[in-house]
Design an enzyme around this catalytic site. Sequence first.
Site, PDB file in Angstrom:
ATOM      1  N   ARG A  49       6.222   8.749  -0.086  1.00  0.00           N
ATOM      2  CA  ARG A  49       5.339   9.165   1.003  1.00  0.00           C
ATOM      3  C   ARG A  49       4.929   8.046   1.949  1.00  0.00           C
ATOM      4  NH1 ARG A  49       5.170  12.522  -2.877  1.00  0.00           N
ATOM      5  NH2 ARG A  49       5.295  10.589  -4.044  1.00  0.00           N
ATOM      6  N   THR A  50       4.478   6.938   1.398  1.00  0.00           N
ATOM      7  CA  THR A  50       3.900   5.904   2.268  1.00  0.00           C
ATOM      8  C   THR A  50       4.959   5.374   3.230  1.00  0.00           C
ATOM      9  OG1 THR A  50       2.408   5.354   0.473  1.00  0.00           O
ATOM     10  CG2 THR A  50       2.553   3.774   2.287  1.00  0.00           C
ATOM     11  N   LYS A  78      16.827 -14.170  -4.255  1.00  0.00           N
ATOM     12  CA  LYS A  78      17.403 -15.521  -4.348  1.00  0.00           C
ATOM     13  C   LYS A  78      16.326 -16.585  -4.465  1.00  0.00           C
ATOM     14  CE  LYS A  78      20.690 -14.031  -0.829  1.00  0.00           C
ATOM     15  NZ  LYS A  78      20.966 -14.259   0.591  1.00  0.00           N
ATOM     16  N   ARG A  99       4.447  -3.026   1.050  1.00  0.00           N
ATOM     17  CA  ARG A  99       3.973  -2.665  -0.299  1.00  0.00           C
ATOM     18  C   ARG A  99       4.494  -3.708  -1.262  1.00  0.00           C
ATOM     19  NH1 ARG A  99       4.193   3.191  -3.108  1.00  0.00           N
ATOM     20  NH2 ARG A  99       2.368   3.367  -1.750  1.00  0.00           N
ATOM     21  N   HIS A 127      -5.164   0.584  -1.303  1.00  0.00           N
ATOM     22  CA  HIS A 127      -4.178   1.391  -0.575  1.00  0.00           C
ATOM     23  C   HIS A 127      -4.902   1.970   0.641  1.00  0.00           C
ATOM     24  CE1 HIS A 127      -0.734   3.710   0.324  1.00  0.00           C
ATOM     25  NE2 HIS A 127      -0.486   4.261  -0.851  1.00  0.00           N
TER      26      HIS A 127
HETATM   27  N1   CP Z   1       0.618   8.224  -2.231  1.00  0.00           N
HETATM   28  C1   CP Z   1       1.601   7.298  -2.315  1.00  0.00           C
HETATM   29  O1   CP Z   1       1.362   6.097  -2.165  1.00  0.00           O
HETATM   30  O2   CP Z   1       2.832   7.815  -2.565  1.00  0.00           O
HETATM   31  P1   CP Z   1       4.175   6.951  -2.620  1.00  0.00           P
HETATM   32  O3   CP Z   1       4.053   6.019  -3.816  1.00  0.00           O
HETATM   33  O4   CP Z   1       5.276   7.939  -2.768  1.00  0.00           O
HETATM   34  O5   CP Z   1       4.247   6.141  -1.365  1.00  0.00           O
END
Ligand code: CP
Length: 311
Positions: A49-50, A78, A99, A127
Site C-alpha cells: 500500500r504505502t 555492496k 521505508r 509511519h
Molecule cells: N499500511 C501499510 O504500511 O501497508 P504496506 O506495508 O503494504 O505498505
Amino acid sequence: RKHIISIPDFTREELELVVTTAAQLKAAPRDELLKGRLLATCFFEPSTRTRLSFETAIQRLGGNVIGFADGANTSAKKGETLADTVRIISSYTDAIIMRHPKEGAARVASEFSSVPIINGGDGANQHPSQTLLDLFTLQETQGRLDNLTVAFVGDLKYGRTVHSLAQALSLFGAKFYFVGPEALAMPDYLCEELDERGISYSIAETIEEVIPHIDILYMTRVQRERFDEAEYKKIQGQFVLRADMLRNARPNMKILHPLPRVDEITTDVDATPHAYYFEQAKNGVYARQALLSWRCLPPRAQSALSKTMRW
Ligand code: CP
C-alpha cells in the site's frame, strides 16, 4: 521543516490542513500539481500500500517516479551507506519517500538529503503518512477528529501505525483502550507522553468488552518480522475479530486496519457496515497527494494553490 519524519513534528493545525486538502482532492481530483516533478520511492522493507499509493498519488498528480521496492537489489548490498545512497538519489530527484527496517533511518537520511525525505515507515518507530490517511478516514467517517474514543488492538509494541496515530490523536483530546497480548503492550515512552497530555487510556482484556464504548476499532497485525518466532507462535491468533462480536457496536462504529491483515479480522467482517479498512487504504492516495502537494511544491506554487484550496 521540509522533511516528514515523525508525527510529533506536526502541529494540530498542520494535521488538519492535510486532512482538509485530502478531502478536497478526493472530491475534485487534480492532475497537474506535480507536473515536471520527479520523486523517488526507496523501499528497503516490503510494502504494497504505502509504495503503490505514493506512486499512484504522484502519477495521478502529473509527476514522475523512480525507485526500488527491494533494497537488497541496490548498492546497499555492496556495502554503500544509507548516507551515500541518499546523497546520490537526492541529487536526481525532488523528494524521496523511504521505508527502512531500522528505527531512526528516515531521520538519518534527512541529514544527508538535499530534498525532502518522507518517512514511509522506519522499523517499529513511526509511519506518519499512514497516520495522515487514518486521520482523513476518521474525519470522513466520524465527521470530526476531536474527542474520539479509539480501541487499538493487537501489536501495540511494534506497530508503528499505532504509535503515530496515538500521538496524533492526543492533540485532539482522544480516549483510548489498549487491547493486546501483555508482551506486545504500548511502549512506556508513549504512555508517558499520553500521561503528560492528560489523555485517558485503559487496558482491556478482550475486544468484546470495548466494542459498545468506541467510535473506532483499530485492528493491527502482530509484526512477526520484528521478534522471535517462538514468541510469535505463542501470541499468534489471540486477538481475532469476528462478525458475531459486533452486535453491540454503535451504528457508526468503524473498523480500521493499516493492512495487511493476516488472521486478526475474519473475512465475514468485510461485509458488515462497520468494515472500512479497504476504503481507508484507498484514502492513502488522497492523503499522500495532499502531503506531497504541501511538501514538494515550490513556495510560489504553494501560494497559488492556497488560493484555490484552503491551506
Ligand atoms: N499500511 C501499510 O504500511 O501497508 P504496506 O506495508 O503494504 O505498505
